[in-house]
Design a protein around this motif. Structure first.
Motif, mmCIF file in Angstrom:
data_model
loop_
_atom_site.group_PDB
_atom_site.id
_atom_site.type_symbol
_atom_site.label_atom_id
_atom_site.label_comp_id
_atom_site.label_asym_id
_atom_site.label_seq_id
_atom_site.Cartn_x
_atom_site.Cartn_y
_atom_site.Cartn_z
ATOM 1 N N ARG A 51 17.682 48.205 -60.757
ATOM 2 C CA ARG A 51 18.737 48.720 -61.642
ATOM 3 C C ARG A 51 19.268 50.051 -61.131
ATOM 4 N NH1 ARG A 51 17.300 50.619 -67.623
ATOM 5 N NH2 ARG A 51 16.405 52.323 -66.399
ATOM 6 N N ASP A 108 23.076 50.762 -60.189
ATOM 7 C CA ASP A 108 23.815 51.825 -60.867
ATOM 8 C C ASP A 108 24.453 52.787 -59.868
ATOM 9 O OD1 ASP A 108 23.220 50.860 -63.383
ATOM 10 O OD2 ASP A 108 21.540 52.229 -63.729
ATOM 11 N N GLU A 165 27.234 48.091 -63.384
ATOM 12 C CA GLU A 165 26.574 48.275 -64.672
ATOM 13 C C GLU A 165 25.491 47.208 -64.833
ATOM 14 O OE1 GLU A 165 27.815 49.186 -69.332
ATOM 15 O OE2 GLU A 165 29.319 48.480 -67.882
ATOM 16 N N ARG A 179 28.209 42.653 -66.605
ATOM 17 C CA ARG A 179 27.004 43.409 -66.275
ATOM 18 C C ARG A 179 25.978 42.492 -65.620
ATOM 19 N NH1 ARG A 179 27.173 45.569 -72.425
ATOM 20 N NH2 ARG A 179 28.754 47.217 -72.127
#
Length: 239
Positions: free
Chosen positions: A92, A96, A101, A130
């Motif tokens: 993640r 990011d 996202e 996302r």
């Protein structure tokens, strides 16, 4: 030039924990490797494909191996689930950093670092573009992250599971040990079971080729396709 059109709208990408390591490196998680994986995921997400990820924890801890060395299996498996959360957070972070996202959903409640797994919320995240990383396995011992990938794919109604491995498909035996091992371009479910290959309905491909994830999503022939019927109209281009 005609735009490239993906043949899958929603995918589950299954990564091993070892995919987070640099070959020959000492770190359990290589930030360089994580960045490369994130870039490949972004390429697919930018094709308007809904991307979810299930990642293993074998680079940090293997519950089955620990249980074979005398540890209580349930405890060992829960430790493995926590390892998958570590990997999910690392991925993640990498996503990011390149503007993708991302949400981590955990099957074990740990609200300070991840959302709980809620099916409707996961689907909504995907619809909003996302990336969703499913962590902590199924939340139960005795189940592998491969099982998790199959379960989550069924729940979110994914079009395909993409299983990234160290080899370029499914073989009749270990190609690293047997030079004459035969690779299958396609298998039916019944053939896979009959040959005791222990796989789920997926496309199996080599993670080390940077273009493979994108190529699979675009319907190009990569690795091994396991489908209902090899003569059926499956979503893959002929060579």
């Amino acid at each position: 030039m005609q735009p490239e059109t993906p043949v899958y709208e929603r995918i589950v990408l299954k990564l091993s924990g070892e995919a987070m390591q640099e070959r020959g490196g000492r770190d359990n998680i290589s930030t360089t490797v994580v960045h490369k994986i994130a870039e490949r995921i972004k390429e697919v997400r930018d094709l308007d494909v809904q991307v979810s990820v299930v990642i293993g924890g074998g680079n940090i801890w293997r519950g089955l191996s620990a249980s074979q060395r005398g540890m209580d299996r349930t405890t060992a498996d829960y430790m493995g689930m926590l390892a998958t959360v570590i990997n999910a957070l690392a991925l993640r972070s990498g996503l990011d950093q390149i503007g993708v996202e991302t949400r981590v959903q955990s099957a074990i409640d740990m609200r300070n670092v991840a959302e709980p797994f809620i099916l409707g919320r996961a689907i909504r995240h995907l619809e909003l573009g996302r990336v969703v990383i499913f962590a902590a396995g199924t939340g139960n011992p005795y189940f592998s992250t491969d099982t998790t990938a199959a379960l989550r794919a069924s729940e979110i109604r994914a079009d395909v599971i993409l299983k990234a491995t160290k080899v370029d498909g499914v073989y009749d035996r270990d190609p690293n040990k047997y030079p004459d091992a035969r690779r299958f371009d396609r298998l039916t479910f019944s053939e896979a079971l009959a040959k005791r290959l222990q796989i789920i309905p997926i496309v199996v491909f080599n993670m080390n080729n940077p273009s493979n994830i994108r190529d699979v999503v675009l319907g190009r022939k990569v690795g091994t396709l396991v489908c209902d019927d090899p003569s059926s109209d499956v979503k893959i281009q002929a060579t």
